[in-house]
Design a protein around this motif. Structure first.
Motif, PDB file in Angstrom:
ATOM      1  N   PHE A 151     -10.765   8.521 -15.145  1.00 47.04           N
ATOM      2  CA  PHE A 151     -10.210   9.142 -13.937  1.00 47.04           C
ATOM      3  C   PHE A 151     -11.263   9.490 -12.888  1.00 47.04           C
ATOM      4  CE2 PHE A 151      -6.528   9.901 -16.748  1.00 47.04           C
ATOM      5  CZ  PHE A 151      -5.568   9.306 -15.950  1.00 47.04           C
ATOM      6  N   HIS A 159      -4.131   8.458   2.420  1.00 41.58           N
ATOM      7  CA  HIS A 159      -5.325   7.670   2.704  1.00 41.58           C
ATOM      8  C   HIS A 159      -5.760   7.789   4.170  1.00 41.58           C
ATOM      9  CE1 HIS A 159      -4.099   5.644  -1.176  1.00 41.58           C
ATOM     10  NE2 HIS A 159      -5.262   6.210  -1.407  1.00 41.58           N
ATOM     11  N   ARG A 202     -14.363  11.329  -5.658  1.00 39.29           N
ATOM     12  CA  ARG A 202     -15.807  11.315  -5.411  1.00 39.29           C
ATOM     13  C   ARG A 202     -16.089  11.411  -3.909  1.00 39.29           C
ATOM     14  NH1 ARG A 202     -15.744   6.791  -9.000  1.00 39.29           N
ATOM     15  NH2 ARG A 202     -16.615   5.489  -7.349  1.00 39.29           N
ATOM     16  N   MET A 229       0.854  -1.202   0.000  1.00 42.21           N
ATOM     17  CA  MET A 229       0.000   0.000   0.000  1.00 42.21           C
ATOM     18  C   MET A 229       0.881   1.239   0.000  1.00 42.21           C
ATOM     19  SD  MET A 229      -3.417   0.595   0.564  1.00 42.21           S
ATOM     20  CE  MET A 229      -4.551   1.392   1.690  1.00 42.21           C
ATOM     21  N   VAL A 230       0.657   2.093  -0.978  1.00 42.30           N
ATOM     22  CA  VAL A 230       1.418   3.342  -1.014  1.00 42.30           C
ATOM     23  C   VAL A 230       0.507   4.509  -0.621  1.00 42.30           C
ATOM     24  CG1 VAL A 230       3.227   2.665  -2.608  1.00 42.30           C
ATOM     25  CG2 VAL A 230       1.027   3.351  -3.504  1.00 42.30           C
ATOM     26  N   ARG A 231       1.072   5.689  -0.536  1.00 40.20           N
ATOM     27  CA  ARG A 231       0.326   6.915  -0.193  1.00 40.20           C
ATOM     28  C   ARG A 231      -0.435   6.769   1.126  1.00 40.20           C
ATOM     29  NH1 ARG A 231      -2.678   9.415  -5.303  1.00 40.20           N
ATOM     30  NH2 ARG A 231      -2.280  11.330  -4.182  1.00 40.20           N
ATOM     31  N   ASP A 266     -11.594   8.363  -4.622  1.00 35.30           N
ATOM     32  CA  ASP A 266     -11.118   9.353  -3.644  1.00 35.30           C
ATOM     33  C   ASP A 266     -11.662  10.744  -3.973  1.00 35.30           C
ATOM     34  OD1 ASP A 266      -9.715   7.287  -2.578  1.00 35.30           O
ATOM     35  OD2 ASP A 266      -7.785   7.889  -3.431  1.00 35.30           O
ATOM     36  N   ILE A 285      -4.739   4.248  -9.958  1.00 36.42           N
ATOM     37  CA  ILE A 285      -4.814   5.715 -10.041  1.00 36.42           C
ATOM     38  C   ILE A 285      -5.049   6.379  -8.691  1.00 36.42           C
ATOM     39  CG2 ILE A 285      -5.545   5.698 -12.474  1.00 36.42           C
ATOM     40  CD1 ILE A 285      -8.295   6.428 -11.661  1.00 36.42           C
ATOM     41  N   THR A 286      -5.508   5.616  -7.717  1.00 33.12           N
ATOM     42  CA  THR A 286      -5.668   6.218  -6.395  1.00 33.12           C
ATOM     43  C   THR A 286      -4.468   5.895  -5.496  1.00 33.12           C
ATOM     44  OG1 THR A 286      -6.907   4.328  -5.549  1.00 33.12           O
ATOM     45  CG2 THR A 286      -8.196   6.142  -6.470  1.00 33.12           C
ATOM     46  N   GLY A 287      -3.483   5.196  -6.059  1.00 32.45           N
ATOM     47  CA  GLY A 287      -2.268   4.916  -5.287  1.00 32.45           C
ATOM     48  C   GLY A 287      -2.431   3.807  -4.273  1.00 32.45           C
ATOM     49  N   ARG A 288      -3.401   2.926  -4.494  1.00 31.09           N
ATOM     50  CA  ARG A 288      -3.564   1.792  -3.580  1.00 31.09           C
ATOM     51  C   ARG A 288      -2.917   0.545  -4.161  1.00 31.09           C
ATOM     52  NH1 ARG A 288      -7.979   4.949  -2.881  1.00 31.09           N
ATOM     53  NH2 ARG A 288      -8.563   5.361  -0.730  1.00 31.09           N
ATOM     54  N   PHE A 289      -2.067   0.782  -5.114  1.00 34.27           N
ATOM     55  CA  PHE A 289      -1.472  -0.311  -5.864  1.00 34.27           C
ATOM     56  C   PHE A 289      -0.078  -0.567  -5.309  1.00 34.27           C
ATOM     57  CE2 PHE A 289       1.661  -1.046  -9.171  1.00 34.27           C
ATOM     58  CZ  PHE A 289       1.205  -2.191  -9.773  1.00 34.27           C
ATOM     59  N   GLY A 290       0.297  -1.842  -5.255  1.00 33.88           N
ATOM     60  CA  GLY A 290       1.673  -2.147  -4.877  1.00 33.88           C
ATOM     61  C   GLY A 290       1.823  -2.411  -3.404  1.00 33.88           C
ATOM     62  N   LYS A 303     -14.563   7.624 -12.731  1.00 35.55           N
ATOM     63  CA  LYS A 303     -15.165   6.360 -12.319  1.00 35.55           C
ATOM     64  C   LYS A 303     -14.704   5.192 -13.170  1.00 35.55           C
ATOM     65  CE  LYS A 303     -19.427   8.193 -14.247  1.00 35.55           C
ATOM     66  NZ  LYS A 303     -20.818   7.950 -14.491  1.00 35.55           N
ATOM     67  N   PRO A 304     -13.480   4.766 -12.882  1.00 32.81           N
ATOM     68  CA  PRO A 304     -12.954   3.613 -13.605  1.00 32.81           C
ATOM     69  C   PRO A 304     -13.825   2.383 -13.339  1.00 32.81           C
ATOM     70  CG  PRO A 304     -11.598   4.109 -11.698  1.00 32.81           C
ATOM     71  CD  PRO A 304     -12.565   5.235 -11.834  1.00 32.81           C
ATOM     72  N   GLU A 311      -8.717   1.483 -10.601  1.00 32.46           N
ATOM     73  CA  GLU A 311      -9.010   2.280  -9.406  1.00 32.46           C
ATOM     74  C   GLU A 311      -7.816   2.245  -8.439  1.00 32.46           C
ATOM     75  OE1 GLU A 311     -12.787   3.067  -8.309  1.00 32.46           O
ATOM     76  OE2 GLU A 311     -11.532   4.511  -7.304  1.00 32.46           O
ATOM     77  N   GLN A 366      -1.924  13.167 -13.888  1.00 27.20           N
ATOM     78  CA  GLN A 366      -2.594  14.451 -14.057  1.00 27.20           C
ATOM     79  C   GLN A 366      -2.413  14.943 -15.487  1.00 27.20           C
ATOM     80  OE1 GLN A 366      -4.551  15.426 -11.752  1.00 27.20           O
ATOM     81  NE2 GLN A 366      -3.864  13.789 -10.425  1.00 27.20           N
ATOM     82  N   LEU A 372      -8.156  11.114  -7.268  1.00 28.27           N
ATOM     83  CA  LEU A 372      -8.851  10.668  -8.476  1.00 28.27           C
ATOM     84  C   LEU A 372      -9.869   9.600  -8.106  1.00 28.27           C
ATOM     85  CD1 LEU A 372      -5.805  10.332 -10.893  1.00 28.27           C
ATOM     86  CD2 LEU A 372      -7.667  11.972 -11.101  1.00 28.27           C
TER      87      LEU A 372
END
Ligand code: ATP
Ligand code: MG
Lengths: 221, 264
Positions: B247, A7, A79, A1-3, A77, B259-264, B249-250, B256, B220, A74
């Motif tokens: 960007f 969050h 929304r 989890m990044v960022r 988030d 692009i929201t950085g919940r990846f990885g 509503k994927p 999702e 962006q 984006l």
């Protein structure tokens, strides 16, 4: 989890909304309680406390703006943040309606109530329950629960109709109480508006989760 | 700054300039693209995003057969430009690269004057008349939003320009060939925000005449300039949609999360 920090900040904002919702729900609750028990002091207290609700709204708004500016949110988030911005506006207005009820109580002052209050507290109870459910649905991202909340608005509308007609009859029978009866129609109107704004919260919740704007309940008023 | 949103909001569908059909690409045994199918719309900006190594550069290099230069690669499937299979043996690759221009991540002007950089392609193609070359140079530099900055020093070395200016020289060099399609692989990654903004404005202007494909790590940027965005992961096209949709509503959870950085 990044960022992670980002969050976490988003999560905290949602907690803030819940906190603000609690203040608003208390304000509505005690505005009706004070009216029922003719408690002017409590009404003055509610008016003072509304400042806190207003301030909280600006605090949350500011935090949203900072997150948008610094994190470029984006998708869900984004929304969520736009939902929060909209919800806090509705909450702040609900606070104003509660404050309005408190002011009416002060205006009625020493005069006795023209009738025992039954339907008005009933309306308040339903509105508060709707508010709490809508915020729970928001936090839990529960679209179905959000949709259900909106259906309850019909009950509030029906009670408002009933109260209005009842007060109209009282006024026709006894013109001396017109001013007092009018005050109570205002209270009823405030409660009707509160429930209506709850449906906005529910609509925002649906949008936040699904990305679709749906008008869930078209109020009669 | 100009904004791409207005055009994509119209949901104007244009003809596809490129059809990629079930494209597989191997570097030796390593499968870098695993069955990509997508259409790239004519006179629109299409952005490719995705984590490092997902195959974005590989894909855009396939569009002008830049990968042909790499040893041991293999390609399956089909890419059509204007309806013609570009991997057909009958295709003239030089002609193809003229129609499909490319700009790279690092500005790579030739160690020549600005003027000579821009007119390099037309010269190679045999244009000799000075007045025509002058005209090509001015038009291309204007398109690349650089003309006013360099018009008084066209005969200075391009290497003396700033990075952002050099990148715009490279864009002008690509445009001078009058391509139909301009491919840009992370064209702004070495540039400051002002130079980036200039290039982004220019891209939005360019799409009036050209089909633009841009690879970017800056989401962006994809959101600002592109009409369509494709999100890639591990050689697969996960989602491809109008940029505003993707960007806000994927449809796919993996998009999702990324692009929201919940990846990885
Ligand atoms: N010349 C090459 N020889 C062998 N393998 C390569 C070559 N170029 C790329 N690859 C491999 O192909 C895969 C896709 O690489 P590609 O450069 O297309 O990714 P990318 O999405 O552009 O990544 P980045 O964002 O880092 O530029 C990677 O696994 C990479 O290691
Ligand atoms: Mg790359």
């Amino acid at each position: 989890m990044v960022r992670e920090a980002y969050h976490k900040a988003l999560k905290e904002l949602q907690d803030d909304v819940l906190e603000m919702g609690k203040l608003v729900s208390q304000a509505i609750q005690s505005s009706i309680e004070a009216l029922k028990t003719r408690d002017i002091e409590t009404s003055k207290e509610i008016i003072k406390k509304d400042q806190e609700i207003n301030r909280m709204r600006f605090d949350i708004e500011e935090k949203c703006i900072v997150l948008i500016a610094t994190q470029q949110p984006l998708a869900v988030d984004l929304r969520t943040l736009t939902a929060i911005l909209s919800i806090i506006t509705d909450l702040e207005r609900m606070g104003d309606h509660a404050e309005g009820n408190a002011k009416i109580n002060i205006m009625i002052g020493e005069e006795p109530l023209i009738k025992p209050l039954v339907d008005i507290p009933r309306m308040g109870e339903i509105g508060i329950a709707m508010l709490e459910k809508s915020l729970k649905a928001f936090i839990e991202r529960d679209v179905e629960a959000a949709r259900r909340v909106c259906n309850e608005d019909d009950k509030v509308d029906a009670l408002h109709d009933q109260i209005y007609h009842e007060l109209l009859l009282l006024m026709m029978n006894n013109p001396k109480i017109i001013h007092l009866a009018t005050y109570l129609t205002w209270v009823s109107h405030n409660l009707e508006r509160i429930a209506d704004r709850v449906t906005n919260i529910a609509e925002r919740t649906v949008y936040m989760v699904t990305g679709e704007m749906e008008e869930l309940n078209v109020s009669k008023y | 700054m100009r904004c791409a949103i207005s055009s994509s909001k119209l949901k104007k569908k244009s003809n596809p300039a490129v059809n990629v059909i079930d494209l597989k690409f191997y570097y030796g045994d390593n499968l870098a693209l695993n069955g990509i199918t997508l259409d790239i719309s004519e006179k629109m900006i299409t952005a490719f995003i995705g984590p490092s190594g997902c195959g974005k550069s590989t894909l855009i290099r396939c569009l002008n057969r830049m990968n042909d230069l790499i040893e041991g690669v293999r390609i399956e499937g089909c890419i059509k430009i204007a309806g013609k299979d570009i991997y057909d043996p009958a295709i003239n690759v030089t002609e193809l690269r003229k129609r499909v221009g490319m700009v790279f991540q690092k500005p790579n002007p030739f160690p020549k004057t600005i003027y000579e950089n821009v007119v390099y392609g037309p010269r190679v193609l045999g244009v000799k008349k000075k007045s025509i070359l002058d005209d090509i140079c001015e038009k291309a530099l204007t398109r690349a939003a650089l003309w006013s900055e360099v018009k008084d020093r066209l005969h200075f070395s391009a290497l003396e320009l700033s990075g952002g200016q050099q990148q715009r020289v490279c864009i002008a060099r690509a445009i001078a060939m009058e391509p139909e399609i301009v491919l840009l692989d992370e064209p702004c990654s070495a540039l400051d925000p002002i130079a980036t903004a200039k290039i982004e404005d220019m891209l939005v202007e360019l799409k009036k005449d050209y089909t633009v494909v841009i690879v970017t790590h800056n989401m962006q940027q994809a959101a600002r300039v592109s009409d369509y965005t494709g999100f890639f992961m591990m050689g697969e096209l996960v989602e491809y949609d109008e940029t505003t949709e993707l960007f806000t509503k994927p449809k796919k959870q993996r998009t999702e999360d990324y692009i929201t950085g919940r990846f990885g």
